[in-house]
Design an enzyme around this catalytic site. Structure first.
Site, PDB file in Angstrom:
ATOM      1  N   CYS A  13       0.836  -1.207   0.000  1.00  0.00           N
ATOM      2  CA  CYS A  13       0.000   0.000   0.000  1.00  0.00           C
ATOM      3  C   CYS A  13       0.873   1.259   0.000  1.00  0.00           C
ATOM      4  CB  CYS A  13      -0.935  -0.004   1.206  1.00  0.00           C
ATOM      5  SG  CYS A  13      -1.993   1.457   1.203  1.00  0.00           S
TER       6      CYS A  13
ATOM      7  N   GLY B   3      -7.175  -6.617 -11.214  1.00  0.00           N
ATOM      8  CA  GLY B   3      -7.790  -5.641 -10.317  1.00  0.00           C
ATOM      9  C   GLY B   3      -8.743  -4.725 -11.050  1.00  0.00           C
TER      10      GLY B   3
HETATM   11  C1  LIG Z   1      -9.031   1.155  -5.715  1.00  0.00           C
HETATM   12  C2  LIG Z   1      -7.873   0.232  -5.424  1.00  0.00           C
HETATM   13  C3  LIG Z   1      -7.686  -0.284  -4.164  1.00  0.00           C
HETATM   14  C4  LIG Z   1      -6.619  -1.143  -3.890  1.00  0.00           C
HETATM   15  N1  LIG Z   1      -6.496  -1.690  -2.648  1.00  0.00           N
HETATM   16  C5  LIG Z   1      -5.550  -2.624  -2.414  1.00  0.00           C
HETATM   17  C6  LIG Z   1      -5.491  -3.311  -1.165  1.00  0.00           C
HETATM   18  O1  LIG Z   1      -6.312  -3.122  -0.260  1.00  0.00           O
HETATM   19  N2  LIG Z   1      -4.475  -4.210  -0.996  1.00  0.00           N
HETATM   20  C7  LIG Z   1      -3.555  -4.469  -1.970  1.00  0.00           C
HETATM   21  O2  LIG Z   1      -2.652  -5.285  -1.764  1.00  0.00           O
HETATM   22  N3  LIG Z   1      -3.606  -3.857  -3.161  1.00  0.00           N
HETATM   23  C8  LIG Z   1      -4.588  -2.950  -3.410  1.00  0.00           C
HETATM   24  N4  LIG Z   1      -4.671  -2.369  -4.644  1.00  0.00           N
HETATM   25  C9  LIG Z   1      -3.720  -2.777  -5.711  1.00  0.00           C
HETATM   26  C10 LIG Z   1      -4.305  -3.914  -6.557  1.00  0.00           C
HETATM   27  O3  LIG Z   1      -4.482  -5.080  -5.803  1.00  0.00           O
HETATM   28  C11 LIG Z   1      -3.389  -4.228  -7.770  1.00  0.00           C
HETATM   29  O4  LIG Z   1      -2.163  -4.700  -7.316  1.00  0.00           O
HETATM   30  C12 LIG Z   1      -3.170  -3.007  -8.655  1.00  0.00           C
HETATM   31  O5  LIG Z   1      -4.393  -2.310  -8.880  1.00  0.00           O
HETATM   32  C13 LIG Z   1      -2.563  -3.385 -10.006  1.00  0.00           C
HETATM   33  O6  LIG Z   1      -3.384  -4.283 -10.690  1.00  0.00           O
HETATM   34  P1  LIG Z   1      -4.420  -3.845 -11.877  1.00  0.00           P
HETATM   35  O7  LIG Z   1      -3.609  -3.124 -12.908  1.00  0.00           O
HETATM   36  O8  LIG Z   1      -4.973  -5.152 -12.344  1.00  0.00           O
HETATM   37  O9  LIG Z   1      -5.440  -2.941 -11.252  1.00  0.00           O
HETATM   38  C14 LIG Z   1      -5.708  -1.480  -4.916  1.00  0.00           C
HETATM   39  C15 LIG Z   1      -5.883  -0.943  -6.196  1.00  0.00           C
HETATM   40  C16 LIG Z   1      -6.949  -0.105  -6.473  1.00  0.00           C
HETATM   41  C17 LIG Z   1      -7.129   0.427  -7.863  1.00  0.00           C
END
Ligand SMILES: Cc1cc2nc3c(=O)[nH]c(=O)nc-3n(C[C@H](O)[C@H](O)[C@H](O)COP(=O)(O)O)c2cc1C
Length: 371
Positions: A128, A252
């Site tokens: 985070c 995500g």
């Molecule tokens: C709105 C939002 C909230 C997120 N909250 C978390 C979280 O609580 N814990 C975590 O490990 N990653 C969190 N992430 C990161 C995602 O798990 C992921 O690693 C990141 O978005 C990249 O993947 P993507 O390109 O498929 O979105 C969050 C991402 C977004 C966009």
């Protein structure tokens, strides 16, 4: 010359752009002693990964779903809202519950509560980037303090018999390669799997996830690695799996209001009809109300309207109209008026879901005296 390990790694990294071989996304794999039925994982996302999102993710092909990050301090203080994150439905498994914190003993206590709540995996957040979290020494900050990070993993792994996984960024500053130094240490400390989102914390969500680092990490550890970041299509999932050697890809943002991204990644190219979109959204609304209560759900759900109804599925003003409404039953009425056949799709969906309190509220919150 005998190739060295780092030369090997460079070769892998160079192969990253070459045409991939096909990897079977339907293949199961092991995270510790937990069998994950597909190579697709639904990402933990704060403010998104409610139970409705996770159950939907399982229905659309995710082999593993994750809770959003849960504060170990909140669990330790028996904060009612935090304890609510430990409610697990019977059809979510396998499920990882993610915890964050900076104190090994408190993280160990949180891990025990997560295990008691019925999770299959305890995931630790070292990714985070948000200041509110990093300034407490938690989240991505732990990447700067390897000794503390390892102490946390060690304490959590010793507190529970569940497999422990860690999710991390590449490091704090741009261009950082810290994940490659700390990754093997975290495995040594007891991590049964690593998820890498190869952006720096400073990048937040800008730029691109550099999965050549994921390939390097895979070479360095003997536990499964999950690749997170910018997986938005089947082609991208295939490329990342084939060129990094990761055990699974994590999705995500592409799945926000769009569970069909998951089924498409799994090989089903069908675009949803307007009726299916509305039925999934109404089901999502109903489940979220049950989980969060009407008042909290009303504000929480607003961002989902654009996510579901966008992508050219409905005209833009329709979303604006829904966001203005203050009662969720009015939102439902408007949605059904826009796609009347959705009622029948919804009926079928609801019939197929396991029902009943014992399915939906596995955790008697009162055992912790917290609400
Ligand atoms: C709105 C939002 C909230 C997120 N909250 C978390 C979280 O609580 N814990 C975590 O490990 N990653 C969190 N992430 C990161 C995602 O798990 C992921 O690693 C990141 O978005 C990249 O993947 P993507 O390109 O498929 O979105 C969050 C991402 C977004 C966009």
């Amino acid at each position: 010359m005998v190739p060295t390990r780092s030369a090997d790694v460079k070769l892998r990294a160079r192969r990253y752009d070459s045409p991939p071989m096909q990897v079977d996304l339907h293949e199961s794999w092991q995270l510790g002693d937990v069998e994950i039925p597909s190579r697709l994982v639904l990402a933990p996302m704060a403010g998104v990964s409610v139970q409705a999102f996770r159950r939907q993710g399982r229905r659309f092909g995710a082999g593993l779903v994750c809770s959003e990050m849960v504060s170990c301090a909140g669990l330790s203080h028996h904060n009612e809202r935090t304890l609510g994150y430990l409610r697990i439905a019977a059809d979510e498994h396998p499920l990882a519950v993610q915890i964050f914190g900076a104190e090994p003993a408190m993280m160990a206590e949180a891990a025990r509560m997560v295990a008691d709540a019925g999770a299959d995996i305890v995931d630790i957040n070292f990714g985070c980037p948000v200041r509110k979290v990093t300034k407490t020494g938690a989240g991505a900050h732990c990447l700067e303090e390897p000794a503390r990070a390892c102490a946390i993993v060690d304490a959590v792994a010793n507190a529970t018999s569940l497999p422990v996984s860690v999710k991390m960024r590449r490091g704090l500053p741009n261009g950082s390669r810290t994940c490659l130094e700390i990754g093997p240490q975290l495995v040594e400390a007891g991590a049964a799997s690593l998820t890498l989102h190869p952006r720096s914390a400073k990048q937040m969500y800008t730029g691109e996830a550099d999965h050549s680092l994921t390939a390097e990490l895979v070479e360095l550890v003997d536990v499964p690695v999950i690749a997170s970041g910018d997986i938005t299509s089947r082609a991208r999932a295939q490329t990342v799996l084939a060129t990094t050697g990761a055990a699974a890809v994590m999705v995500g943002r592409a799945a926000q209001g769009n569970p069909w991204a998951l089924s498409q990644i799994m090989g089903d190219d069908a675009e949803p009809s307007r009726e299916e979109v509305v039925a999934e959204l109404v089901l999502f609304i109903r489940e979220t109300v049950r989980e969060l209560g009407e008042q909290r759900a009303t504000g929480f759900l607003k961002k989902f309207y654009g996510w579901y109804l966008g992508r050219g599925r409905f005209p833009k003003p329709f979303k604006q109209e829904l966001v203005q409404l203050t009662k969720l039953d009015e939102v439902e009425q408007r949605l059904f008026a826009a796609a009347p056949g959705a009622r029948f799709v919804l009926e079928r969906l609801e019939d197929e879901l396991p029902q009943g309190d014992e399915v939906l509220l596995d955790l008697p919150i009162s055992i912790y005296g917290g609400g």
